[in-house]
Write a protein that holds these residues in place. Structure first.
Motif, PDB file in Angstrom:
ATOM      1  N   VAL A   1       0.864  -1.175   0.000  1.00 40.70           N
ATOM      2  CA  VAL A   1       0.000   0.000   0.000  1.00 40.70           C
ATOM      3  C   VAL A   1       0.900   1.224   0.000  1.00 40.70           C
ATOM      4  CG1 VAL A   1      -1.739   1.310   1.279  1.00 40.70           C
ATOM      5  CG2 VAL A   1      -1.877  -1.189   1.188  1.00 40.70           C
ATOM      6  N   ASP A   2       0.828   2.013  -1.068  1.00 39.71           N
ATOM      7  CA  ASP A   2       1.646   3.218  -1.198  1.00 39.71           C
ATOM      8  C   ASP A   2       0.821   4.438  -0.818  1.00 39.71           C
ATOM      9  OD1 ASP A   2       4.391   2.648  -2.326  1.00 39.71           O
ATOM     10  OD2 ASP A   2       3.160   1.542  -3.778  1.00 39.71           O
ATOM     11  N   VAL A   3       1.370   5.267   0.061  1.00 44.69           N
ATOM     12  CA  VAL A   3       0.717   6.515   0.440  1.00 44.69           C
ATOM     13  C   VAL A   3       1.751   7.631   0.423  1.00 44.69           C
ATOM     14  CG1 VAL A   3      -1.020   5.368   1.867  1.00 44.69           C
ATOM     15  CG2 VAL A   3       1.086   6.189   2.924  1.00 44.69           C
ATOM     16  N   THR A   4       1.266   8.839   0.223  1.00 44.35           N
ATOM     17  CA  THR A   4       2.113  10.028   0.330  1.00 44.35           C
ATOM     18  C   THR A   4       1.603  10.890   1.462  1.00 44.35           C
ATOM     19  OG1 THR A   4       2.638  10.016  -2.035  1.00 44.35           O
ATOM     20  CG2 THR A   4       2.962  12.083  -0.851  1.00 44.35           C
ATOM     21  N   LEU A   5       2.485  11.226   2.383  1.00 46.74           N
ATOM     22  CA  LEU A   5       2.156  12.100   3.501  1.00 46.74           C
ATOM     23  C   LEU A   5       2.795  13.458   3.216  1.00 46.74           C
ATOM     24  CD1 LEU A   5       3.013   9.661   6.459  1.00 46.74           C
ATOM     25  CD2 LEU A   5       0.877   9.835   5.182  1.00 46.74           C
TER      26      LEU A   5
END
Length: 510
Positions: free
Chosen positions: A68-72
């Motif tokens: 699961v790729d996320v950008t914060l």
């Protein structure tokens, strides 16, 4: 002070311009141990040769892994937090949604989170409650270099445990966390059968003036006592109470997170019988809820059966106040589910090693006032004679009020970092006797490990696994855990003003 615009050269809360900021300390990728390094623009060649540079890198998921790729994206956004005519508030966050950021994984999946820093000061992300590799723990100057403005850093790990967790910065925390940098992380896969509704209730206060601007997030009086309390209470970043419609006669799982910097909640439910099924994300044998106190950073999972009648309500309250405060209201929907008799046995057992109490080493952890009311940044002398500060002023506060085992963080007289409070052998069980000799409550949190709360000399304890626990004034509380995660790990009070004014240290597992 963190500002909602570029102020790298401003004279904020003791901040040093980036060209003068010392950025250092990384986890050793192979062993998982934290080892100090120093990085400074213009560092002399002799100094470079004398100091090992070890940068933490995110582990690479296997080729067949589910990721699961996320950008914060840490930056300021404007929000109408208070009703007009109050103005817009400058809120820091990780995404553009009005609600708090929420990440969900399934058991076995990897999380790969790219932190993009669009703040005016450095930051990082600590993954609270996750037993992850040391280099991914997100503590500047301990496990990684701080992520400077305009830079990014990628975290990657596969959480070993299911449950309810969250994430936040770990330097200048009272400002960054206090202005909104926090999110929830749910790792699914612990249910024996699916619940009919899964509701996140993440509570926190905001320190806002009537015009919508931020009030002081840390005060000397608050830091030296019970903390500086907010005036605007929210659930999931929205005004209280949280309202949800859930299936009538259905089983509803409530994930309650106390994400406030200071406030203690005492959770009670009216309108249905509720059961405690997990503490800090870890399954326990169900306990019928009367009321349950959760301090800052603590989580409580409840299971309840909704009434059969459409429109009937179940209310969740905070009783730790002069008058009960309504936190959430659940309404039974029009569709009534046909369910077997209710049983709270929803979760699989927590996949944690039981500490071996026979023969476990007993270690004292004394929570006290600091012997000195001042703080000085540790320094290091380079081979060429130059003296550098090992931690920049952003991570330090001008006062020290609290200590663990007589040692405040940062304390005077340490050359580079304070020595570890404890040196633990990997794989061995330990019992900490936490003695609170102060007149204040302290929620004590251990990084990288989950411990078992055993007993107390003042309060009745239901033994349970946790990563944060309340220790009341004059109480002696025993916790036990297996030191199975190598590295240098923080231990601190999660009333953030207490953490930032001395009640923090670290333990080493090797």
């Amino acid at each position: 002070m963190m500002k909602p615009k570029d102020s790298r050269n401003a004279k904020g809360r003791g901040r040093i311009p980036r060209r003068d900021v010392l950025a250092g300390l990384a986890g050793m990728a192979v062993t998982g141990m934290a080892a100090p390094f120093i990085l400074k623009n213009g560092l002399s060649e002799p100094a470079k040769a004398a100091i090992p540079f070890v940068y933490p890198t995110a582990p690479q998921p296997p080729a067949d892994a589910s990721v699961v790729d996320v950008t914060l994206t840490a930056k300021f956004r404007t929000r109408q937090m208070l009703p007009a005519p109050a103005g817009l508030s400058q809120i820091a966050g990780y995404d553009d949604k009005p609600e708090m950021m929420m990440i969900r994984l399934k058991q076995g999946q990897w999380l790969r989170a790219k932190l993009v820093n669009q703040l005016s000061e450095h930051t990082s992300v600590h993954w609270h409650g996750i037993r992850l590799p040391n280099a991914m723990d997100g503590v500047p100057y301990m496990t990684q270099p701080p992520v400077q403005p305009g830079e990014n850093f990628t975290y990657a790990f596969r959480p070993p445990d299911t449950g309810t967790f969250f994430f936040h910065p770990h330097c200048n925390t009272v400002e960054q966390y206090g202005r909104g940098l926090v999110g929830t992380l749910i790792v699914e896969g612990d249910e024996k059968r699916p619940s009919d509704a899964d509701v996140i209730c993440a509570y926190r206060d905001w320190r806002l003036k009537p015009d919508g601007s931020f009030d002081a997030l840390m005060t000397e009086k608050g830091a030296a006592t019970a903390g500086t309390f907010g005036q605007v209470a929210t659930m999931n970043g929205q005004p209280l109470p949280l309202r949800r419609e859930v299936p009538a006669n259905g089983d509803t799982r409530l994930r309650l997170l106390n994400l406030d910097l200071t406030r203690i909640l005492e959770i009670g439910v009216e309108g249905a019988e509720a059961w405690v099924i997990a503490t800090d994300g870890n399954a326990i044998d169900p306990v019928k809820l009367d009321s349950w106190k959760i301090g800052p950073a603590m989580r409580l999972d409840l299971l309840l059966r909704m009434p059969r009648q459409a429109g009937a309500t179940v209310r969740v309250f905070n009783y730790f106040s002069p008058q009960p405060i309504l936190l959430a209201e659940l309404t039974a929907g029009k569709t009534q589910l046909d369910k077997p008799p209710f049983t709270p046995d929803l979760l699989k057992p927590a996949n944690l090693r039981e500490p071996k109490l026979d023969g476990a080493q007993q270690l004292p952890m004394r929570l006290s006032a600091a012997s000195s009311q001042s703080a000085t940044a540790p320094e290091v002398k380079l081979p060429d004679g130059e003296v550098l500060r090992i931690a920049d002023a952003l991570c330090l506060t001008p006062h020290t009020f609290w200590a663990i085992n007589g040692q405040a963080w940062p304390a005077q007289g340490h050359d580079v970092l304070p020595p570890p409070l404890f040196k633990l052998a990997k794989g061995r069980s330990y019992v900490f006797e936490v003695a609170n000799v102060t007149p204040r409550v302290h929620p004590i949190h251990l990084h990288g490990h989950t411990f078992k709360v055993l007993d107390s000399d003042r309060n009745t304890v239901v033994p349970h696994f946790a990563d944060t626990t309340l220790v009341f004034p004059k109480e002696r509380l025993r916790i036990a855990f297996v030191a199975d995660n190598p590295g240098d790990w923080m231990v601190h009070c999660h009333i953030i003003e207490h953490q930032e004014t001395g009640m923090m240290g670290f333990f080493r597992v090797a």
